[in-house]
Design an enzyme around this catalytic site. Sequence first.
Site, PDB file in Angstrom:
ATOM      1  N   ARG A 230       0.828  -1.208   0.035  1.00 31.90           N
ATOM      2  CA  ARG A 230       0.151  -0.057  -0.005  1.00 31.90           C
ATOM      3  C   ARG A 230       0.850   1.194  -0.116  1.00 31.90           C
ATOM      4  O   ARG A 230       1.904   1.120   0.567  1.00 31.90           O
ATOM      5  CB  ARG A 230      -0.944  -0.018   1.211  1.00 31.90           C
ATOM      6  CG  ARG A 230      -2.098  -0.752   1.039  1.00 31.90           C
ATOM      7  CD  ARG A 230      -3.173  -0.017  -0.028  1.00 31.90           C
ATOM      8  NE  ARG A 230      -4.366  -0.938  -0.313  1.00 31.90           N
ATOM      9  CZ  ARG A 230      -4.246  -1.993  -1.223  1.00 31.90           C
ATOM     10  NH1 ARG A 230      -3.369  -2.180  -1.804  1.00 31.90           N
ATOM     11  NH2 ARG A 230      -5.518  -2.440  -1.351  1.00 31.90           N
ATOM     12  N   GLU A 259      -2.911   7.886  -5.592  1.00 31.62           N
ATOM     13  CA  GLU A 259      -2.989   7.287  -7.056  1.00 31.62           C
ATOM     14  C   GLU A 259      -4.153   7.900  -7.409  1.00 31.62           C
ATOM     15  O   GLU A 259      -5.369   8.174  -7.082  1.00 31.62           O
ATOM     16  CB  GLU A 259      -3.375   5.878  -6.813  1.00 31.62           C
ATOM     17  CG  GLU A 259      -2.225   4.962  -5.928  1.00 31.62           C
ATOM     18  CD  GLU A 259      -2.247   3.562  -5.673  1.00 31.62           C
ATOM     19  OE1 GLU A 259      -3.185   3.043  -6.245  1.00 31.62           O
ATOM     20  OE2 GLU A 259      -1.639   3.203  -4.943  1.00 31.62           O
ATOM     21  N   HIS A 278      -0.042   0.329 -10.121  1.00 29.71           N
ATOM     22  CA  HIS A 278      -0.996  -0.512  -9.207  1.00 29.71           C
ATOM     23  C   HIS A 278      -1.335  -1.484  -9.995  1.00 29.71           C
ATOM     24  O   HIS A 278      -2.576  -2.004 -10.117  1.00 29.71           O
ATOM     25  CB  HIS A 278      -2.284   0.391  -8.568  1.00 29.71           C
ATOM     26  CG  HIS A 278      -2.653  -0.548  -7.288  1.00 29.71           C
ATOM     27  ND1 HIS A 278      -3.150   0.318  -6.135  1.00 29.71           N
ATOM     28  CD2 HIS A 278      -2.839  -1.715  -6.708  1.00 29.71           C
ATOM     29  CE1 HIS A 278      -3.528  -0.485  -5.344  1.00 29.71           C
ATOM     30  NE2 HIS A 278      -3.494  -1.844  -5.462  1.00 29.71           N
TER      31      HIS A 278
HETATM   32  N1  LIG Z   1      -0.420  -4.055  -5.437  1.00 27.57           N
HETATM   33  C1  LIG Z   1      -1.645  -4.904  -5.333  1.00 27.57           C
HETATM   34  O1  LIG Z   1      -2.336  -4.851  -6.360  1.00 27.57           O
HETATM   35  C2  LIG Z   1      -2.330  -5.741  -4.270  1.00 27.57           C
HETATM   36  C3  LIG Z   1      -1.769  -5.094  -2.916  1.00 27.57           C
HETATM   37  N2  LIG Z   1      -2.023  -6.077  -1.805  1.00 27.57           N
HETATM   38  C4  LIG Z   1      -1.604  -5.711  -0.559  1.00 27.57           C
HETATM   39  O2  LIG Z   1      -0.540  -6.510   0.176  1.00 27.57           O
HETATM   40  C5  LIG Z   1      -0.853  -6.353   1.284  1.00 27.57           C
HETATM   41  C6  LIG Z   1      -0.479  -7.881   2.031  1.00 27.57           C
HETATM   42  O3  LIG Z   1      -1.736  -8.458   1.549  1.00 27.57           O
HETATM   43  P1  LIG Z   1      -1.862 -10.131   2.202  1.00 27.57           P
HETATM   44  O4  LIG Z   1      -0.565 -10.984   2.212  1.00 27.57           O
HETATM   45  O5  LIG Z   1      -2.735 -10.714   1.352  1.00 27.57           O
HETATM   46  O6  LIG Z   1      -2.475  -9.641   3.679  1.00 27.57           O
HETATM   47  P2  LIG Z   1      -2.423 -10.637   4.959  1.00 27.57           P
HETATM   48  O7  LIG Z   1      -3.371 -10.100   5.791  1.00 27.57           O
HETATM   49  O8  LIG Z   1      -2.367 -12.098   4.628  1.00 27.57           O
HETATM   50  O9  LIG Z   1      -0.853 -10.424   5.349  1.00 27.57           O
HETATM   51  C7  LIG Z   1      -0.590  -9.354   6.103  1.00 27.57           C
HETATM   52  C8  LIG Z   1       0.663  -9.635   7.211  1.00 27.57           C
HETATM   53  O10 LIG Z   1       1.198  -8.235   7.482  1.00 27.57           O
HETATM   54  C9  LIG Z   1       1.491  -8.415   9.150  1.00 27.57           C
HETATM   55  N3  LIG Z   1       1.385  -7.205   9.854  1.00 27.57           N
HETATM   56  C10 LIG Z   1       0.399  -6.322  10.060  1.00 27.57           C
HETATM   57  N4  LIG Z   1       0.787  -5.397  10.840  1.00 27.57           N
HETATM   58  C11 LIG Z   1       2.244  -5.547  10.609  1.00 27.57           C
HETATM   59  C12 LIG Z   1       3.227  -4.335  11.210  1.00 27.57           C
HETATM   60  N5  LIG Z   1       3.100  -3.432  11.816  1.00 27.57           N
HETATM   61  N6  LIG Z   1       4.484  -4.886  10.961  1.00 27.57           N
HETATM   62  C13 LIG Z   1       4.772  -5.981  10.223  1.00 27.57           C
HETATM   63  N7  LIG Z   1       4.049  -6.916   9.925  1.00 27.57           N
HETATM   64  C14 LIG Z   1       2.551  -6.610  10.059  1.00 27.57           C
HETATM   65  C15 LIG Z   1       0.236  -9.487   9.430  1.00 27.57           C
HETATM   66  O11 LIG Z   1       0.481 -10.255  10.590  1.00 27.57           O
HETATM   67  C16 LIG Z   1       0.156 -10.531   8.109  1.00 27.57           C
HETATM   68  O12 LIG Z   1       0.891 -11.500   8.398  1.00 27.57           O
HETATM   69  C17 LIG Z   1      -1.892  -5.813   1.666  1.00 27.57           C
HETATM   70  O13 LIG Z   1      -1.458  -4.219   2.008  1.00 27.57           O
HETATM   71  C18 LIG Z   1      -2.890  -5.585   0.500  1.00 27.57           C
HETATM   72  O14 LIG Z   1      -3.824  -4.552   0.682  1.00 27.57           O
HETATM   73  C19 LIG Z   1      -2.989  -6.885  -1.981  1.00 27.57           C
HETATM   74  C20 LIG Z   1      -3.247  -7.698  -3.204  1.00 27.57           C
HETATM   75  C21 LIG Z   1      -2.956  -6.817  -4.300  1.00 27.57           C
HETATM   76  O1  LIG Z   2      -8.142  -4.108  -7.783  1.00 27.93           O
HETATM   77  C1  LIG Z   2      -7.016  -4.009  -8.074  1.00 27.93           C
HETATM   78  O2  LIG Z   2      -6.271  -4.084  -9.098  1.00 27.93           O
HETATM   79  C2  LIG Z   2      -6.068  -3.585  -6.829  1.00 27.93           C
HETATM   80  C3  LIG Z   2      -5.553  -4.880  -5.997  1.00 27.93           C
HETATM   81  C4  LIG Z   2      -5.430  -4.535  -4.491  1.00 27.93           C
HETATM   82  O3  LIG Z   2      -4.793  -3.424  -4.206  1.00 27.93           O
HETATM   83  C5  LIG Z   2      -6.031  -5.163  -3.466  1.00 27.93           C
HETATM   84  O4  LIG Z   2      -6.631  -6.241  -3.640  1.00 27.93           O
HETATM   85  O5  LIG Z   2      -5.935  -4.778  -2.247  1.00 27.93           O
END
Ligand SMILES: NC(=O)C1=CN([C@@H]2O[C@H](COP(=O)(O)OP(=O)(O)OC[C@H]3O[C@@H](n4cnc5c(N)ncnc54)[C@H](O)[C@@H]3O)[C@@H](O)[C@H]2O)C=CC1
Ligand SMILES: O=C(O)CCC(=O)C(=O)O
Length: 526
Positions: A230, A259, A278
């Site tokens: 993020r 963004e 993104h």
């Molecule tokens: N660029 C994109 O298009 C996408 C971005 N994302 C983002 O990727 C990130 C990770 O997603 P997931 O792995 O699915 O989430 P998840 O919830 O499975 O994992 C997040 C991890 O971060 C840890 N965490 C929380 N606060 C923390 C802190 N202060 N310091 C260190 N670790 C901490 C949690 O314990 C958890 O293990 C999210 O921000 C999500 O929104 C997800 C999908 C697509």
């Molecule tokens: O919809 C998208 O392409 C963004 C994905 C994303 O950042 C999320 O799933 O958290």
Amino acid sequence: MSKVLVSDPIDQAGIDILSQVATVDVKTGLKPEELVQIIGEYDALMIRSGTRVTQEIIEAGTQLKIIGRAGVGVDNVDVPAATRKGIVVVNSPEGNTIAAAEHALAMMLSLSRYIPDANASVKRGEWDRKSFIGAEVYKKTIGIVGLGKIGSHVAAVARAMGMKLLAFDPFISTERAEQIGCQLVDLEVLIQQADYITLHIPKTPETTHLINTERLAKMKPNARIINCARGGIIDEEALAVALREGKIAGAALDVYEAEPLGESSLKSLGQQAVLTPHLGASTTEAQVNVAIDVAEQIRDVLLGLAARSAVNIPGLSPDVMEELKPYMQLAETLGKLVGQLAGGRVELLNVRLQGELATNKSQPLVVASLKGLLYQALRERVNYVNASIEAKERGIRVIETRDASIKDYAGSLHLEATGSLGTHSVTGALFGGGEIRLTNLDDFPINVPPNQHMLFTLHRDMPGIIGKLGSLLGSFNVNIASMQVGRKIIRGDAVMVLSLDDPLPDGILPEIIKVSGIRDAYTVTL
Ligand SMILES: NC(=O)C1=CN([C@@H]2O[C@H](COP(=O)(O)OP(=O)(O)OC[C@H]3O[C@@H](n4cnc5c(N)ncnc54)[C@H](O)[C@@H]3O)[C@@H](O)[C@H]2O)C=CC1
Ligand SMILES: O=C(O)CCC(=O)C(=O)O
């Protein structure tokens, strides 16, 4: 027939599912005021990250039953406003995990081998082989911040590429990290030792500008950082300076503080910066996954069935929901509270269902407690369906007991958690009109409603302590909304529970513990 509005580009597989039960209008690129004007006609809204669902849109959506986010993050939806109106918000917590992990890995390799710039140079007609001498990732150290779904997959692939794996995640047990092949370390160690740092955490008040000037200065000069999580977790201005001054070797970003990325000093950087718009979730496979996942949930809710990944309202049958609804919020609040008191890395959660709650029907309250407990780590990614699985994967043992003989209140809930700050317990009940009350803290009787910002102290019951604490908070400009002392015997141990108007500023907790007579202090945000 129900009507569904799809306001961002969604894969056709999702539209086909919605069309089984509803008339589907696809209208992308609407301005907020246009959306406000038409939303009143629709029973459901399906979005990606392009639509910002504000309180105004929710208020205008008088027929809305469900908002579906085809992706993970629901930070573009005003979830509390939707909850107040009884609108279910659903997401797809896993549909784009692999896509996002692979994007982060692609970014790491692109940075290391200057692929974007080399590609551009060949397309300009050049044949420059000297400017693009890269670095290998083999035998290098990758520091993974956030070992959740995406971080774990990055770890598996990085390990296969021969990298050494460090991870920082205060909510993951050492055993879980070892299973994934990572050595769990403090953030500062990771920052100093990693050649590659990749962020996979939610954006929260704690993670905003987690990577700032000070931390950038501690990184190795050859360090490269990747953010596909993020925007705002990295301070972009500080990053641009660090790259320009050669303090670190490179950065690859998919997400930004604002963004689309507008005017930004990142854009004028050379091959040491790789920027994508993104695209983490932008694979055909992920878009099919999230579209199907979310469309199925919208279809089910429109048919009167439960949603499997509701972030705000549990998918329970209407009769069970009717009975338990008032207690679900209680359980979640107590879970949030005890989780923060126990610190991260909770190993054990004891849930005792008391009085009239001591029946099998109350089992969803255990899940709601876990959802609250895991909220600090997982934010909107934890829901009523995955809370138990997430807890199990994180090595949290859950013990559930029932005691119908405890009848202080019609029904009450007692949670005890053991984590990195020790063992703490909290009990709560519902008072007239369904108002939540905290009735016991660490075995001390109290009677306070929960508040967004709270401070708890363990102290010796003696004259002057309350005054000293009040003055100290005053000197930090912290306003106390209410205060209560809980004690078992006069001049024995006691707890103080303070509701504050604002979050406690950094650095004040150690000062509180220095006050003579105060043994410990904890702050929580609910
Ligand atoms: N660029 C994109 O298009 C996408 C971005 N994302 C983002 O990727 C990130 C990770 O997603 P997931 O792995 O699915 O989430 P998840 O919830 O499975 O994992 C997040 C991890 O971060 C840890 N965490 C929380 N606060 C923390 C802190 N202060 N310091 C260190 N670790 C901490 C949690 O314990 C958890 O293990 C999210 O921000 C999500 O929104 C997800 C999908 C697509
Ligand atoms: O919809 C998208 O392409 C963004 C994905 C994303 O950042 C999320 O799933 O958290």
